[in-house]
Design a protein around this motif. Structure first.
Motif, PDB file in Angstrom:
ATOM      1  N   THR A  94      22.747   5.603 -56.957  1.00  0.00           N
ATOM      2  CA  THR A  94      23.793   6.350 -56.487  1.00  0.00           C
ATOM      3  C   THR A  94      23.978   5.425 -55.338  1.00  0.00           C
ATOM      4  O   THR A  94      25.610   5.771 -53.979  1.00  0.00           O
ATOM      5  CB  THR A  94      22.891   7.625 -55.799  1.00  0.00           C
ATOM      6  OG1 THR A  94      22.518   7.883 -57.160  1.00  0.00           O
ATOM      7  CG2 THR A  94      23.871   8.084 -54.736  1.00  0.00           C
ATOM      8  N   ASP A  95      23.554   4.566 -54.195  1.00  0.00           N
ATOM      9  CA  ASP A  95      23.411   4.199 -53.214  1.00  0.00           C
ATOM     10  C   ASP A  95      25.113   2.828 -53.497  1.00  0.00           C
ATOM     11  O   ASP A  95      26.033   2.688 -52.817  1.00  0.00           O
ATOM     12  CB  ASP A  95      22.829   2.899 -52.677  1.00  0.00           C
ATOM     13  CG  ASP A  95      21.763   3.665 -52.188  1.00  0.00           C
ATOM     14  OD1 ASP A  95      21.068   5.049 -52.030  1.00  0.00           O
ATOM     15  OD2 ASP A  95      20.460   3.417 -51.891  1.00  0.00           O
ATOM     16  N   PHE A  96      25.159   2.112 -55.005  1.00  0.00           N
ATOM     17  CA  PHE A  96      25.899   1.589 -54.991  1.00  0.00           C
ATOM     18  C   PHE A  96      26.823   2.193 -55.389  1.00  0.00           C
ATOM     19  O   PHE A  96      28.565   2.352 -55.264  1.00  0.00           O
ATOM     20  CB  PHE A  96      25.520   0.647 -56.370  1.00  0.00           C
ATOM     21  CG  PHE A  96      24.826  -1.272 -56.342  1.00  0.00           C
ATOM     22  CD1 PHE A  96      25.799  -1.979 -55.606  1.00  0.00           C
ATOM     23  CD2 PHE A  96      24.230  -0.672 -55.801  1.00  0.00           C
ATOM     24  CE1 PHE A  96      25.165  -2.813 -55.170  1.00  0.00           C
ATOM     25  CE2 PHE A  96      22.975  -2.260 -55.388  1.00  0.00           C
ATOM     26  CZ  PHE A  96      23.420  -3.363 -54.626  1.00  0.00           C
ATOM     27  N   SER A  97      26.984   3.762 -56.178  1.00  0.00           N
ATOM     28  CA  SER A  97      28.407   4.557 -56.866  1.00  0.00           C
ATOM     29  C   SER A  97      28.481   4.626 -55.319  1.00  0.00           C
ATOM     30  O   SER A  97      29.917   5.091 -55.335  1.00  0.00           O
ATOM     31  CB  SER A  97      28.183   5.497 -57.213  1.00  0.00           C
ATOM     32  OG  SER A  97      27.313   5.016 -58.551  1.00  0.00           O
ATOM     33  N   SER A  98      28.284   4.701 -54.129  1.00  0.00           N
ATOM     34  CA  SER A  98      28.874   5.742 -52.911  1.00  0.00           C
ATOM     35  C   SER A  98      29.573   4.005 -52.152  1.00  0.00           C
ATOM     36  O   SER A  98      30.006   5.263 -51.279  1.00  0.00           O
ATOM     37  CB  SER A  98      27.373   5.726 -51.840  1.00  0.00           C
ATOM     38  OG  SER A  98      26.467   4.613 -51.625  1.00  0.00           O
ATOM     39  N   HIS A  99      29.498   2.953 -52.378  1.00  0.00           N
ATOM     40  CA  HIS A  99      30.668   1.869 -52.168  1.00  0.00           C
ATOM     41  C   HIS A  99      31.339   2.274 -52.690  1.00  0.00           C
ATOM     42  O   HIS A  99      31.855   0.518 -53.146  1.00  0.00           O
ATOM     43  CB  HIS A  99      29.561   1.255 -51.926  1.00  0.00           C
ATOM     44  CG  HIS A  99      28.512   0.855 -50.354  1.00  0.00           C
ATOM     45  ND1 HIS A  99      27.473   1.945 -51.268  1.00  0.00           N
ATOM     46  CD2 HIS A  99      28.323   0.670 -49.657  1.00  0.00           C
ATOM     47  CE1 HIS A  99      26.449   1.732 -49.764  1.00  0.00           C
ATOM     48  NE2 HIS A  99      27.929   1.438 -48.713  1.00  0.00           N
TER      49      HIS A  99
END
Length: 314
Positions: A200-205
């Motif tokens: 989720t963290d990387f998808s938000s970037h």
């Protein structure tokens, strides 16, 4: 027998055989060498040279294998050994080299374990300071700005709101850095939840991470789970920074007596580049738990695969 005397013995044996062959063979050499006699002499010389080279090659072949292994040995890919045969000097040299590799791999594993443990402890300390000091300081700044905005003109209120948004974004970024340094969700909720949070963290970037995990994974232990999490984190970081990937597939599945983590992106690939510190770090972590790491081209980009063997009965 020392190598020097072995070579001398082989050459002496060849000379004795050649001398005996010339003495016992029904051939003679005239004062003026005939063509047939020259042919016999040349054939005899060729036979002696060939016999000598075959015997020496057989005796010194382990040295050639030792040199090739020394040129290609890599302590991050342990387990390569030379076959131990013979009782002479060459055999002793091969056994000594294999024992040296064993000691180097053992000592390197211990030192890497200590270094990585110290690194994790330092990450936890930095994450705690970010959360307790910088995070609380930014929170106090936000509260102070909120109190100030209630008693100032409208024009100043707009500027204060912009400063608040900047402080709030900074606070969120500090929280994200702290979570990446110390994956609290891994300790609290387990590996699958930690990988979901990481995706989720990387998808938000701006990079879409598709996650697939098989249900009913066995208990791996805190050390193995931490290694899997760090390898996945580093692989996603490399995909975001270096490969210009848009989509990454992250999977954790059981296959037989192993759990396999696979991270594959659709980026530009390795393109012949040498392995950097990030991949070296992943290899070091994999060695700590006896896992195997492969990094290479995938279907469209780079594929990272970590194979973690399971203990018997799991």
């Amino acid at each position: 027998m020392p190598l020097y005397w072995r070579v001398c013995l082989i050459n002496g044996l060849v000379f004795v055989v050649g001398t005996a062959a010339l003495a016992l063979a029904p051939v003679t050499v005239s004062a003026t060498v005939l063509v047939s006699e020259a042919v016999v002499l040349v054939l005899g010389l060729v036979g002696i040279v060939v016999l000598n080279s075959v015997l020496l090659r057989t005796s010194l072949a382990p040295l050639d294998r030792l040199i090739r292994l020394m040129d290609t040995v890599d302590l991050q890919r342990p387990g390569r050994r030379l076959p131990e045969s013979g009782t002479g000097a060459v055999g002793q040299l091969v056994r000594g080299f294999n024992a040296m590799l064993e000691r180097l791999e053992t000592e390197r594993g211990r030192s890497n374990a200590k270094a990585l443990a110290a690194q994790e402890a330092e990450r936890h300390r930095i994450a705690r300071e970010l959360h307790d000091e910088i995070g609380q300081g930014l929170t106090a700044v936000l509260l102070g700005l909120k109190q100030l905005s209630s008693g100032v003109p409208a024009a100043v209120q707009l500027q204060l709101m912009e400063v608040q948004e900047t402080a709030r974004a900074t606070l969120d970024e500090v929280g994200g850095v702290a979570r990446r340094l110390r994956p609290g969700v891994l300790e609290d909720l387990g590996l699958q939840s930690a990988l979901a949070s990481l995706a989720t963290d990387f998808s938000s970037h701006g990079m879409h991470v598709r996650r697939a995990t098989s249900p009913g994974l066995p208990e791996l232990g805190s050390e193995r789970e931490l290694v899997i999490y760090r390898v996945a984190q580093e692989a996603l970081t490399n995909a975001a920074r270096h490969s210009n990937a848009r989509t990454v597939r992250l999977s954790l599945q059981r296959q037989g007596m192993a759990v396999i983590l696979a991270v594959e992106d659709d980026g530009t690939g390795l393109r012949g580049a040498e392995e950097g510190t990030g991949i070296h770090g992943m290899r070091e972590r994999a060695l700590l738990i006896g896992a195997e790491l492969t990094v290479g081209p995938g279907e469209s980009g780079t594929a990272v695969r970590l194979t973690v063997p399971l203990e018997a009965g799991r």
